[in-house]
Design a protein around this motif. Sequence first.
Motif, PDB file in Angstrom:
ATOM      1  N   LEU A 145     -20.627 -16.061 -47.734  1.00 33.11           N
ATOM      2  CA  LEU A 145     -21.141 -17.064 -46.803  1.00 33.11           C
ATOM      3  C   LEU A 145     -20.124 -17.363 -45.703  1.00 33.11           C
ATOM      4  O   LEU A 145     -20.508 -17.659 -44.562  1.00 33.11           O
ATOM      5  N   MET A 146     -18.847 -17.270 -46.042  1.00 35.25           N
ATOM      6  CA  MET A 146     -17.806 -17.430 -45.028  1.00 35.25           C
ATOM      7  C   MET A 146     -17.921 -16.305 -43.989  1.00 35.25           C
ATOM      8  O   MET A 146     -17.810 -16.551 -42.776  1.00 35.25           O
ATOM      9  N   HIS A 147     -18.178 -15.074 -44.457  1.00 34.25           N
ATOM     10  CA  HIS A 147     -18.352 -13.963 -43.509  1.00 34.25           C
ATOM     11  C   HIS A 147     -19.623 -14.141 -42.683  1.00 34.25           C
ATOM     12  O   HIS A 147     -19.651 -13.794 -41.491  1.00 34.25           O
ATOM     13  N   LEU A 148     -20.692 -14.662 -43.299  1.00 30.96           N
ATOM     14  CA  LEU A 148     -21.925 -14.919 -42.559  1.00 30.96           C
ATOM     15  C   LEU A 148     -21.680 -15.968 -41.471  1.00 30.96           C
ATOM     16  O   LEU A 148     -22.176 -15.843 -40.345  1.00 30.96           O
ATOM     17  N   ALA A 149     -20.890 -16.980 -41.807  1.00 27.89           N
ATOM     18  CA  ALA A 149     -20.532 -17.998 -40.820  1.00 27.89           C
ATOM     19  C   ALA A 149     -19.718 -17.380 -39.682  1.00 27.89           C
ATOM     20  O   ALA A 149     -19.925 -17.702 -38.503  1.00 27.89           O
ATOM     21  N   THR A 150     -18.777 -16.497 -40.033  1.00 34.72           N
ATOM     22  CA  THR A 150     -17.989 -15.802 -39.010  1.00 34.72           C
ATOM     23  C   THR A 150     -18.888 -14.984 -38.093  1.00 34.72           C
ATOM     24  O   THR A 150     -18.730 -15.004 -36.865  1.00 34.72           O
ATOM     25  N   ALA A 151     -19.858 -14.269 -38.691  1.00 35.44           N
ATOM     26  CA  ALA A 151     -20.778 -13.459 -37.896  1.00 35.44           C
ATOM     27  C   ALA A 151     -21.620 -14.339 -36.981  1.00 35.44           C
ATOM     28  O   ALA A 151     -21.911 -13.963 -35.839  1.00 35.44           O
ATOM     29  N   GLY A 152     -22.021 -15.518 -37.466  1.00 40.61           N
ATOM     30  CA  GLY A 152     -22.785 -16.435 -36.627  1.00 40.61           C
ATOM     31  C   GLY A 152     -21.983 -16.910 -35.427  1.00 40.61           C
ATOM     32  O   GLY A 152     -22.480 -16.937 -34.299  1.00 40.61           O
ATOM     33  N   ALA A 153     -20.723 -17.275 -35.674  1.00 36.67           N
ATOM     34  CA  ALA A 153     -19.874 -17.731 -34.575  1.00 36.67           C
ATOM     35  C   ALA A 153     -19.628 -16.601 -33.570  1.00 36.67           C
ATOM     36  O   ALA A 153     -19.614 -16.823 -32.347  1.00 36.67           O
ATOM     37  N   ARG A 154     -19.459 -15.368 -34.057  1.00 33.91           N
ATOM     38  CA  ARG A 154     -19.231 -14.242 -33.160  1.00 33.91           C
ATOM     39  C   ARG A 154     -20.479 -13.910 -32.350  1.00 33.91           C
ATOM     40  O   ARG A 154     -20.383 -13.481 -31.189  1.00 33.91           O
ATOM     41  N   LEU A 155     -21.648 -14.082 -32.952  1.00 27.22           N
ATOM     42  CA  LEU A 155     -22.877 -13.860 -32.206  1.00 27.22           C
ATOM     43  C   LEU A 155     -22.938 -14.789 -30.997  1.00 27.22           C
ATOM     44  O   LEU A 155     -23.276 -14.370 -29.882  1.00 27.22           O
ATOM     45  N   VAL A 156     -22.605 -16.061 -31.210  1.00 25.69           N
ATOM     46  CA  VAL A 156     -22.593 -17.027 -30.109  1.00 25.69           C
ATOM     47  C   VAL A 156     -21.569 -16.613 -29.054  1.00 25.69           C
ATOM     48  O   VAL A 156     -21.840 -16.645 -27.848  1.00 25.69           O
ATOM     49  N   GLU A 157     -20.397 -16.192 -29.504  1.00 26.40           N
ATOM     50  CA  GLU A 157     -19.344 -15.790 -28.568  1.00 26.40           C
ATOM     51  C   GLU A 157     -19.758 -14.582 -27.732  1.00 26.40           C
ATOM     52  O   GLU A 157     -19.619 -14.574 -26.500  1.00 26.40           O
ATOM     53  N   ILE A 158     -20.263 -13.537 -28.405  1.00 22.53           N
ATOM     54  CA  ILE A 158     -20.583 -12.296 -27.700  1.00 22.53           C
ATOM     55  C   ILE A 158     -21.781 -12.478 -26.780  1.00 22.53           C
ATOM     56  O   ILE A 158     -21.840 -11.903 -25.684  1.00 22.53           O
ATOM     57  N   CYS A 159     -22.753 -13.287 -27.202  1.00 23.09           N
ATOM     58  CA  CYS A 159     -23.926 -13.540 -26.362  1.00 23.09           C
ATOM     59  C   CYS A 159     -23.636 -14.535 -25.241  1.00 23.09           C
ATOM     60  O   CYS A 159     -24.529 -14.848 -24.447  1.00 23.09           O
ATOM     61  N   ALA A 160     -22.397 -15.042 -25.189  1.00 24.02           N
ATOM     62  CA  ALA A 160     -21.939 -15.931 -24.113  1.00 24.02           C
ATOM     63  C   ALA A 160     -22.668 -17.266 -24.108  1.00 24.02           C
ATOM     64  O   ALA A 160     -22.897 -17.857 -23.047  1.00 24.02           O
ATOM     65  N   ALA A 161     -23.044 -17.755 -25.297  1.00 28.03           N
ATOM     66  CA  ALA A 161     -23.553 -19.126 -25.392  1.00 28.03           C
ATOM     67  C   ALA A 161     -22.367 -20.086 -25.335  1.00 28.03           C
ATOM     68  O   ALA A 161     -21.215 -19.697 -25.539  1.00 28.03           O
ATOM     69  N   ARG A 162     -22.656 -21.377 -25.077  1.00 28.49           N
ATOM     70  CA  ARG A 162     -21.594 -22.365 -24.892  1.00 28.49           C
ATOM     71  C   ARG A 162     -21.827 -23.546 -25.831  1.00 28.49           C
ATOM     72  O   ARG A 162     -22.964 -23.841 -26.201  1.00 28.49           O
ATOM     73  N   PRO A 163     -20.755 -24.249 -26.212  1.00 28.55           N
ATOM     74  CA  PRO A 163     -20.925 -25.410 -27.105  1.00 28.55           C
ATOM     75  C   PRO A 163     -21.881 -26.457 -26.549  1.00 28.55           C
ATOM     76  O   PRO A 163     -22.549 -27.153 -27.316  1.00 28.55           O
ATOM     77  N   GLU A 164     -21.956 -26.587 -25.224  1.00 32.09           N
ATOM     78  CA  GLU A 164     -22.841 -27.598 -24.650  1.00 32.09           C
ATOM     79  C   GLU A 164     -24.297 -27.143 -24.589  1.00 32.09           C
ATOM     80  O   GLU A 164     -25.194 -27.916 -24.185  1.00 32.09           O
ATOM     81  N   ASP A 165     -24.574 -25.894 -24.986  1.00 29.95           N
ATOM     82  CA  ASP A 165     -25.941 -25.388 -24.965  1.00 29.95           C
ATOM     83  C   ASP A 165     -26.784 -25.990 -26.092  1.00 29.95           C
ATOM     84  O   ASP A 165     -26.265 -26.504 -27.080  1.00 29.95           O
ATOM     85  N   ARG A 166     -28.099 -25.867 -25.922  1.00 28.68           N
ATOM     86  CA  ARG A 166     -29.054 -26.213 -26.965  1.00 28.68           C
ATOM     87  C   ARG A 166     -29.842 -24.952 -27.320  1.00 28.68           C
ATOM     88  O   ARG A 166     -30.249 -24.200 -26.418  1.00 28.68           O
ATOM     89  N   MET A 167     -30.056 -24.735 -28.613  1.00 28.20           N
ATOM     90  CA  MET A 167     -30.719 -23.517 -29.056  1.00 28.20           C
ATOM     91  C   MET A 167     -31.930 -23.863 -29.907  1.00 28.20           C
ATOM     92  O   MET A 167     -31.853 -24.690 -30.820  1.00 28.20           O
ATOM     93  N   LEU A 168     -33.059 -23.195 -29.618  1.00 24.23           N
ATOM     94  CA  LEU A 168     -34.258 -23.310 -30.438  1.00 24.23           C
ATOM     95  C   LEU A 168     -34.361 -22.042 -31.280  1.00 24.23           C
ATOM     96  O   LEU A 168     -34.535 -20.946 -30.754  1.00 24.23           O
ATOM     97  N   ASN A 169     -34.231 -22.198 -32.591  1.00 21.72           N
ATOM     98  CA  ASN A 169     -34.288 -21.089 -33.540  1.00 21.72           C
ATOM     99  C   ASN A 169     -35.710 -20.994 -34.070  1.00 21.72           C
ATOM    100  O   ASN A 169     -36.163 -21.860 -34.822  1.00 21.72           O
ATOM    101  N   THR A 170     -36.435 -19.939 -33.681  1.00 29.24           N
ATOM    102  CA  THR A 170     -37.832 -19.793 -34.090  1.00 29.24           C
ATOM    103  C   THR A 170     -38.024 -18.778 -35.212  1.00 29.24           C
ATOM    104  O   THR A 170     -39.159 -18.407 -35.522  1.00 29.24           O
TER     105      THR A 170
END
Length: 509
Positions: A145-170
Amino acid sequence: MSANLLRRQWRQLSEGSVRRLQAQQLSRYLRSVVLPFSAHYRRVFEEHGLSADSFGDLQDLQRVPLASKVDLLNTPAQPQRFKDWMLAPDAKALSRRPSTMLRAIVRGRQAVRQELESEFRPIFVTFTTGRSAEPTPFFYTQRDLMHLATAGARLVEICAARPEDRMLNTFPFAPHLAFWLAHCAGTNGRVLTLSSGGGRVMGTGGNLRHLRKMQPEVLIGIPTFIYHLLHRALEEGVTCENLRCIVLGGERVSEGLRHKLRDLAVALGARRVDVLATYGFTEAKLAWPECPSPHEYPSSGYHLYPDLGIMEVIDPKTGQVLPPGRPGELVYTPLDARGTVVLRYRTGDYIDGGLCYEPCPYCGRTLPRLLGNISRSTEVKQMTFDKIKGTLVDFNELEQVLDEAPHVGAWQVELRKVNNDPLELDEVVLHVHKVNGVDEEQLSRELSERCFARLEIHPNRILYHSAEEIGLLQGLGKLLKEQKLVDNRPPAAPTRQAPVITGHIEVTA
């Protein structure tokens, strides 16, 4: 030390450094985790005369036998076969390790006991989607789960999302990788996230309300549902002026679909929207994203995480590993997984641009990337259109034809038999929602010509539907994944022997 370097510098390592550090990590992983606690791999390594010391470089990984989905499936003789692939640590063996004893002296026995339990005890499970077979469970420990969390954070980084963004997960609420990785992307990428559960929980109307109220910068989900949602938003006058990134997973993403989604977003008031695909599968417990690229240029490719796993590209007929840049089948080996562990897993997915170690021309990261289109072997089917011989049809290509057609919205391909007779000829029926007010006869002629030019087949029938009707056919709001290719051919009589052809890939569905 090499593991720490690989983890710290995963964004910026040369090909030689990546391969050297991965080989060292692989040997260490096999010695300390896999071989001591996997009865299956102890047996396999003994049968092939292998040990953890057999892997001086990544070329030696070819000595490990390939595994596939079939190897994971339960059988009447082995109704719980999935357990063969789970690590079963020996508490006594762990307690006798010098590293464990030293940690116990420094931090105390109770602390070390809790650390080992966190590392090895399964506490979470996801399942394969089960379209072609019974769903198979894959177990996670806290370390996974720690690796899954790391992968989630990297997805945000690589896709160039920002902490101030809002995301709708469908993505649908389900014990499947896509939903949980998107959840981790929000929580560990520090992006405000609302998970709607897709169409099954709140329906299209509920998702439209959230789209209107939340005005997200990032929209993530299955391509078919995202297209449906944006199309309905346009019909109902919903605006999405803040939208700048659409992240897709669970299905292939063609260039034609990217263009259609960008056009919809612009029609909804967005200025510039990146449509980014991810590639992942349950057996890896990970997914890898593209980074944003100029819209007129090719995709950046899927950015891999060299500290978490090794991706190989093999010749699907011989099993031999291919050099960078060559097309072939993708094979994955984890480097630090616990719970369920499968080495050299054959995905059945084919990449036409191969593996690349060159710096990404858009984001500048120097890490392994998968280039080109990925096609699924399950969408290559044997069809009988005449009485002489069968035809191998790649429906991955047909998907691109339909996505690239400018006047086609949502669609479904249905495979049938003439008169529903198992011994009769096959039929290909296209179900289409046409857009832009085009004439049906003209569109039918264009689609037939496009199909023949790309696949050398003509659809037997083209049926037109409203957006609501095509949504019902696809299972929008009911199925975890909308159905874009449906095989409704009745099974052949038991006395007919289906051909078995190994290699790339010919199947009788």
